[in-house]
Design a protein around this motif. Structure first.
Motif, PDB file in Angstrom:
ATOM      1  N   ALA A  98       0.838  -1.199   0.000  1.00 39.73           N
ATOM      2  CA  ALA A  98       0.000   0.000   0.000  1.00 39.73           C
ATOM      3  C   ALA A  98       0.868   1.243   0.000  1.00 39.73           C
ATOM      4  CB  ALA A  98      -0.917   0.011   1.223  1.00 39.73           C
ATOM      5  N   ALA A  99       0.476   2.208  -0.830  1.00 42.66           N
ATOM      6  CA  ALA A  99       1.155   3.510  -0.869  1.00 42.66           C
ATOM      7  C   ALA A  99       0.444   4.450   0.096  1.00 42.66           C
ATOM      8  CB  ALA A  99       1.137   4.067  -2.286  1.00 42.66           C
ATOM      9  N   HIS A 100       1.102   4.782   1.192  1.00 44.85           N
ATOM     10  CA  HIS A 100       0.507   5.685   2.183  1.00 44.85           C
ATOM     11  C   HIS A 100       0.302   7.071   1.578  1.00 44.85           C
ATOM     12  CE1 HIS A 100       1.033   8.512   5.739  1.00 44.85           C
ATOM     13  NE2 HIS A 100      -0.094   7.879   5.992  1.00 44.85           N
TER      14      HIS A 100
ATOM     15  N   ILE B 254       6.523   4.392  -1.800  1.00 47.21           N
ATOM     16  CA  ILE B 254       6.356   2.965  -2.088  1.00 47.21           C
ATOM     17  C   ILE B 254       7.506   2.467  -2.953  1.00 47.21           C
ATOM     18  CG2 ILE B 254       4.867   3.394  -4.090  1.00 47.21           C
ATOM     19  CD1 ILE B 254       4.491   0.501  -1.577  1.00 47.21           C
ATOM     20  N   ASP B 255       8.015   1.288  -2.630  1.00 49.66           N
ATOM     21  CA  ASP B 255       9.263   0.812  -3.225  1.00 49.66           C
ATOM     22  C   ASP B 255       9.210  -0.696  -3.436  1.00 49.66           C
ATOM     23  OD1 ASP B 255      10.927  -0.645  -0.813  1.00 49.66           O
ATOM     24  OD2 ASP B 255       9.532   0.874  -0.104  1.00 49.66           O
ATOM     25  N   GLY B 256      10.251  -1.203  -4.116  1.00 47.66           N
ATOM     26  CA  GLY B 256      10.299  -2.614  -4.464  1.00 47.66           C
ATOM     27  C   GLY B 256      10.494  -3.549  -3.299  1.00 47.66           C
TER      28      GLY B 256
ATOM     29  N   PHE C 284      -5.153   1.265  -1.423  1.00 49.43           N
ATOM     30  CA  PHE C 284      -4.988   2.716  -1.275  1.00 49.43           C
ATOM     31  C   PHE C 284      -6.045   3.255  -0.320  1.00 49.43           C
ATOM     32  CE2 PHE C 284      -3.731   1.668  -5.659  1.00 49.43           C
ATOM     33  CZ  PHE C 284      -2.426   2.160  -5.679  1.00 49.43           C
ATOM     34  N   GLU C 285      -5.637   4.174   0.526  1.00 49.15           N
ATOM     35  CA  GLU C 285      -6.593   4.954   1.299  1.00 49.15           C
ATOM     36  C   GLU C 285      -6.667   6.333   0.671  1.00 49.15           C
ATOM     37  OE1 GLU C 285      -5.449   4.862   5.400  1.00 49.15           O
ATOM     38  OE2 GLU C 285      -6.155   2.808   5.664  1.00 49.15           O
ATOM     39  N   PHE C 286      -7.878   6.796   0.451  1.00 50.86           N
ATOM     40  CA  PHE C 286      -8.066   8.095  -0.196  1.00 50.86           C
ATOM     41  C   PHE C 286      -9.005   8.934   0.658  1.00 50.86           C
ATOM     42  CE2 PHE C 286      -8.808  11.262  -3.372  1.00 50.86           C
ATOM     43  CZ  PHE C 286      -7.722  11.179  -4.236  1.00 50.86           C
TER      44      PHE C 286
ATOM     45  N   THR D 137       4.369  12.473   0.375  1.00 51.67           N
ATOM     46  CA  THR D 137       4.751  11.143   0.868  1.00 51.67           C
ATOM     47  C   THR D 137       5.077  10.163  -0.256  1.00 51.67           C
ATOM     48  OG1 THR D 137       2.430  10.483   0.882  1.00 51.67           O
ATOM     49  CG2 THR D 137       3.325  11.378   2.924  1.00 51.67           C
ATOM     50  N   GLN D 138       4.788  10.527  -1.497  1.00 50.71           N
ATOM     51  CA  GLN D 138       5.105   9.696  -2.655  1.00 50.71           C
ATOM     52  C   GLN D 138       5.693  10.601  -3.732  1.00 50.71           C
ATOM     53  OE1 GLN D 138       4.712   6.449  -2.294  1.00 50.71           O
ATOM     54  NE2 GLN D 138       3.410   6.512  -0.473  1.00 50.71           N
TER      55      GLN D 138
END
Length: 487
Positions: free
Chosen positions: A165-167, A469-471, A246-248, A230-231
């Protein structure tokens, strides 16, 4: 002799890859797979030939099967500690590299520490520059790889998966904020940041005695970048890295700026009162990705944590209209995808969700178990977050929850002294939220890798969330998903 350190955190999840790091007088290589690796290098003034210019270059190169894929660098002043120039000079200019012909993705970033700061002999912020590098597969269809159509794995419950998940997905660029600041001026930044959290309001109050409102206004974009972004990848790239949850937080612009006409009057992701990605663009992007990758399933939850009352929330009718419009858009699916809900996520198999075309699961403030707390995540080294995990992730706590959300990102922006220093020295390379990326990942992700199978119930979906977000985050989730599907 004077020197400045660069702390490097690296993770490789692709065979035949090598990372080469160098500073004046030293070169280090790393090629071991699935290892969370850390190394400190020193830019030493004694190793720099020039008598007057004491800048030494920190460089990393990525190789795959002997071919160099990229070279990134920045000059570090061994005397002042400052880092400038080169490809790593701006966070916004370091997007993940999708190497399509080799099926891999390189994610990286650099935090410029400057001189670092101390309070009672404890560093408030790192005194070494922080660099993270990950090499991972292109995970555009990772669910399809683990559960191919027609395979036994496809008939396993969807909730067996562990989703990256991408915060704060909507805070991946300054586009909305820059448009706003250009129209109303940087003075509004105090309102936008001050409405976020009590700890940040405290820091802003402290700054009133340090900087004038005019001074804050001039560095407003850098302040927002340091405390809210944050991204740094596009939505498509985040999905290719592997993000599937994802939280939106959709809401309208703050009352103080909504009438200025800087942005269309519609729903945006809100980081407190700071606007990010437009909600309609987010839905369109997710659906376009799902249409292009027919084995994949994405979960979206709508939340409004920390969004002030001055940012109007959408009604149920409005939320429905946004979703229906996106589903009907030819670019987003045009009938090929149907929105599922909580019961679909909890009770159906991967195969059934694909058959029903419910590959977009929409949730609205459901009751989940999160490891995040304002106190525990307000850390610069991640220790308090790791220590909290076994206490939070008990069977009793998980029962009855929609899913488990393990949050790996620290929230140094909840530490007033760190916020003050970050704002005073705000620049395009020293994001406060990026300062903790490498050190926290090197502790949180190994814990998840080694413990999630034992502590998380099999009948509940698990999410592992992270800033930038990363590998490494994606690969840990991929391996855990594989193991849970085999049970």
């Amino acid at each position: 002799m004077p020197s400045k350190g660069v702390q490097v955190f690296a993770y490789i999840a692709v065979p035949d890859c090598k990372i080469e790091l160098s500073v004046p007088g030293e070169t280090v290589t790393f090629s071991e797979q699935r290892k969370f690796w850390s190394r400190s290098l020193e830019v030493e003034s004694s190793k720099i030939r020039s008598l007057l210019d004491k800048r030494g270059r920190f460089t990393f190169k990525i190789f795959h099967k002997g071919t160099q894929l990229t070279e990134q660098w920045i000059d570090v002043n061994a005397l002042t500690g400052n880092a400038s120039g080169g490809t790593l000079e701006k966070i916004s200019k370091t997007p993940s590299l999708v190497v399509r012909d080799r099926g891999l993705i390189i994610s990286y970033g650099l935090y410029e520490a400057g001189k670092g700061h101390k309070a009672s002999e404890i560093h408030v912020l790192p005194n070494k520059h922080q660099c993270y590098i990950t090499i991972s597969p292109d995970y555009a269809s990772w669910i399809g790889r683990l559960a191919p159509v027609g395979s036994p794995a496809e008939n396993k419950p969807f909730h067996r998966l562990v989703l990256p998940a991408a915060h704060d997905v909507g805070m991946n660029s300054m586009e909305s904020t820059e448009a706003l600041l250009k129209k109303v001026g940087g003075a509004i930044v105090s309102t936008l940041i001050g409405d976020r959290l009590p700890k940040q309001r405290e820091a802003i109050s402290q700054l009133a005695n340090t900087l004038s409102k005019d001074a804050i206004s001039k560095i407003a974009p850098n302040i927002v970048y340091s405390l809210a972004i944050t991204q740094k990848d596009s939505l498509e790239t985040m999905l290719r890295i592997g993000a599937r949850y994802f939280e939106f937080r959709p809401a309208r612009l703050h009352r103080a700026v909504i009438s200025c006409g800087a942005l269309p009057d519609k729903l945006y992701f809100q980081h407190g009162a700071i606007p990010g990605m437009a909600y309609d663009e987010f839905l369109k992007g997710v659906l376009a990705f799902l249409r292009a990758n027919p084995t994949e399933i994405v979960v979206v939850q709508l939340r409004w944590d920390g969004v002030p009352d001055e940012c109007a929330r959408p009604s149920d009718k409005e939320k429905k209209e946004y979703l229906e419009k996106a589903l009907k858009d030819p670019a987003g699916g045009n009938g090929e995808i149907v929105a599922g809900g909580l019961d679909d996520m909890k009770k159906k198999s991967i195969a059934q969700l694909r058959k029903d075309k419910k590959r977009l699961i929409m949730l609205d403030m459901v009751d989940s178990l999160s490891t995040y707390t304002d106190e525990g995540n307000a850390t610069l080294n991640g220790d308090s977050m790791v220590q909290a995990l076994p206490k939070v992730l008990t069977p009793e706590n998980q029962k009855g929850k929609a899913f488990v959300n393990i949050q790996c990102q620290a929230t140094a922006s909840n530490i007033p002294k760190a916020v003050v220093h970050s704002i005073i020295e705000a620049s395009v390379t020293n994001s406060l939220l990026l300062a903790t990326k490498g050190i926290c990942d090197s502790k949180m992700l190994p814990w998840c890798r080694d413990n999630v199978l034992q502590v998380c119930l099999l009948d509940i979906l698990v999410v592992i969330m992270n800033d930038w977000i990363d590998g490494a985050t994606a690969h840990v989730c991929f391996e855990l998903s594989k193991q849970r599907l085999q049970k």
